[in-house]
Design a protein around this motif. Sequence first.
Motif, PDB file in Angstrom:
ATOM      1  N   ARG A 141       5.154 -17.445   5.627  1.00  0.00           N
ATOM      2  CA  ARG A 141       4.005 -18.752   5.881  1.00  0.00           C
ATOM      3  C   ARG A 141       3.328 -18.201   7.408  1.00  0.00           C
ATOM      4  O   ARG A 141       3.888 -19.039   8.621  1.00  0.00           O
ATOM      5  N   PRO A 142       1.633 -17.972   7.847  1.00  0.00           N
ATOM      6  CA  PRO A 142       1.381 -17.856   6.960  1.00  0.00           C
ATOM      7  C   PRO A 142       0.909 -16.379   5.192  1.00  0.00           C
ATOM      8  O   PRO A 142       1.893 -15.798   6.458  1.00  0.00           O
ATOM      9  N   GLY A 143       0.461 -16.768   4.456  1.00  0.00           N
ATOM     10  CA  GLY A 143       0.662 -15.112   3.685  1.00  0.00           C
ATOM     11  C   GLY A 143      -1.128 -14.148   3.700  1.00  0.00           C
ATOM     12  O   GLY A 143      -1.067 -14.776   4.111  1.00  0.00           O
ATOM     13  N   ARG A 144      -0.711 -13.493   3.978  1.00  0.00           N
ATOM     14  CA  ARG A 144      -1.799 -12.274   4.437  1.00  0.00           C
ATOM     15  C   ARG A 144      -2.353 -11.593   3.630  1.00  0.00           C
ATOM     16  O   ARG A 144      -1.359 -11.039   2.944  1.00  0.00           O
ATOM     17  N   ILE A 145      -2.965 -10.821   3.440  1.00  0.00           N
ATOM     18  CA  ILE A 145      -3.539 -10.545   2.586  1.00  0.00           C
ATOM     19  C   ILE A 145      -4.188  -9.094   3.498  1.00  0.00           C
ATOM     20  O   ILE A 145      -4.961  -9.308   4.361  1.00  0.00           O
ATOM     21  N   LEU A 146      -3.440  -8.288   3.137  1.00  0.00           N
ATOM     22  CA  LEU A 146      -4.212  -6.565   4.117  1.00  0.00           C
ATOM     23  C   LEU A 146      -4.950  -5.774   3.202  1.00  0.00           C
ATOM     24  O   LEU A 146      -4.399  -5.092   2.749  1.00  0.00           O
ATOM     25  N   VAL A 147      -6.516  -5.255   3.786  1.00  0.00           N
ATOM     26  CA  VAL A 147      -7.106  -4.623   3.142  1.00  0.00           C
ATOM     27  C   VAL A 147      -7.620  -3.349   3.723  1.00  0.00           C
ATOM     28  O   VAL A 147      -7.828  -3.173   4.767  1.00  0.00           O
ATOM     29  N   THR A 148      -7.597  -1.724   3.471  1.00  0.00           N
ATOM     30  CA  THR A 148      -7.949  -1.568   4.714  1.00  0.00           C
ATOM     31  C   THR A 148      -8.990  -0.506   4.501  1.00  0.00           C
ATOM     32  O   THR A 148      -9.800  -1.098   3.051  1.00  0.00           O
ATOM     33  N   SER A 149     -10.295  -0.009   5.025  1.00  0.00           N
ATOM     34  CA  SER A 149     -11.801  -0.536   5.221  1.00  0.00           C
ATOM     35  C   SER A 149     -11.772   1.258   3.891  1.00  0.00           C
ATOM     36  O   SER A 149     -12.844   0.631   3.719  1.00  0.00           O
ATOM     37  N   ALA A 150     -10.304   1.928   3.797  1.00  0.00           N
ATOM     38  CA  ALA A 150     -11.243   2.963   2.623  1.00  0.00           C
ATOM     39  C   ALA A 150     -11.052   2.067   1.263  1.00  0.00           C
ATOM     40  O   ALA A 150     -12.171   2.902   0.764  1.00  0.00           O
ATOM     41  N   MET A 151     -10.145   1.278   0.849  1.00  0.00           N
ATOM     42  CA  MET A 151     -10.056   0.481  -0.565  1.00  0.00           C
ATOM     43  C   MET A 151     -11.209  -0.418   0.244  1.00  0.00           C
ATOM     44  O   MET A 151     -11.594  -0.627  -1.236  1.00  0.00           O
ATOM     45  N   LEU A 152     -11.305  -1.032   0.683  1.00  0.00           N
ATOM     46  CA  LEU A 152     -12.908  -2.044   0.512  1.00  0.00           C
ATOM     47  C   LEU A 152     -14.655  -1.210  -0.101  1.00  0.00           C
ATOM     48  O   LEU A 152     -15.454  -1.419  -0.045  1.00  0.00           O
ATOM     49  N   GLY A 153     -14.226   0.081   1.494  1.00  0.00           N
ATOM     50  CA  GLY A 153     -15.619   1.000   0.578  1.00  0.00           C
ATOM     51  C   GLY A 153     -16.056   0.930  -0.894  1.00  0.00           C
ATOM     52  O   GLY A 153     -16.531   1.874  -1.017  1.00  0.00           O
ATOM     53  N   ALA A 154     -14.265   1.291  -1.128  1.00  0.00           N
ATOM     54  CA  ALA A 154     -14.354   2.128  -2.808  1.00  0.00           C
ATOM     55  C   ALA A 154     -15.202   1.329  -4.148  1.00  0.00           C
ATOM     56  O   ALA A 154     -15.193   1.823  -5.200  1.00  0.00           O
TER      57      ALA A 154
END
Length: 297
Positions: A141-154
Amino acid sequence: MRYDVYTPLLLSLLLSVVAPVVCGRVAPALAARALTSAAVLTAAATTWSLVLLTAALLGDAPPVVREARENGRPLVDPVPEVIGVAAGVALAVVGWRVCRAVRAERRTRRALRRLVAGRPADTELIVAASEVPRAFAIPGRPGRILVTSAMLGALEPPERRVLLAHKRAHLTHRHGALVTAATLAAAADPLLAPVRSAVVFLVERWADEQAAAAVGDRRTAARALARAALTAGRARAACPLNFTDRAVTRRIAALRTSPPPRLWPAAAAVLALGALPALLAADATGDLLGLLTHALS
């Protein structure tokens, strides 16, 4: 008592056989809920059966034996003593396994929460600079989304929307709670391990379907899954969607077809299969209480 107390173990095996079949034929959201509920009920029933088998040793306790003999009543031994002792040992193992599973879940949650510690409370998406392609849905609370830059770049922009919708579905529908419940059920009853694997797969399929609906294109969702898996493979990292190549292939294939039907009768049958061990365990409880009452009255 002589038979009912053992049937939850047999029904655990049956539920484990049924789980993979349900995976491919029932809508993921419905199947995940039904299997998790059935697993929790079955695990509770099998654990209680072990308690009953151990409690049956009370019939051999000196005060019970003495009073039964003084009253001239025959003392019926509901289970062999060796089974009662084995059940007591198994019950201790169950307690240890459940405690270990609870500690592991807590460690995992603390580790995930540390990744987003110090971030603003109103920030849902957190992008971490990293060359390792990863993505996590962090409940709380709250929920979060964690994404690495490598994943977004792909990923291409439409595929990024799929990824974020997938993780958001995990948070919205509390998939972490379902997996935790199935994990604890499998810890209490190891025969339910295939059910736990099915639930883990189903919540991912559920999130896939939600993501495909959010972007309005099942092919784009399938392409995002494939690209994420290939990116993770090249980086020699764990798949960011937490699945082996075979499971990812099954998920991609599912997205290239029509969504599976809900099939409420199949879900109801699974729930009935989970409720049956609880009813049989309750019947065995009544039988044991009746035997002890007869011996002491």
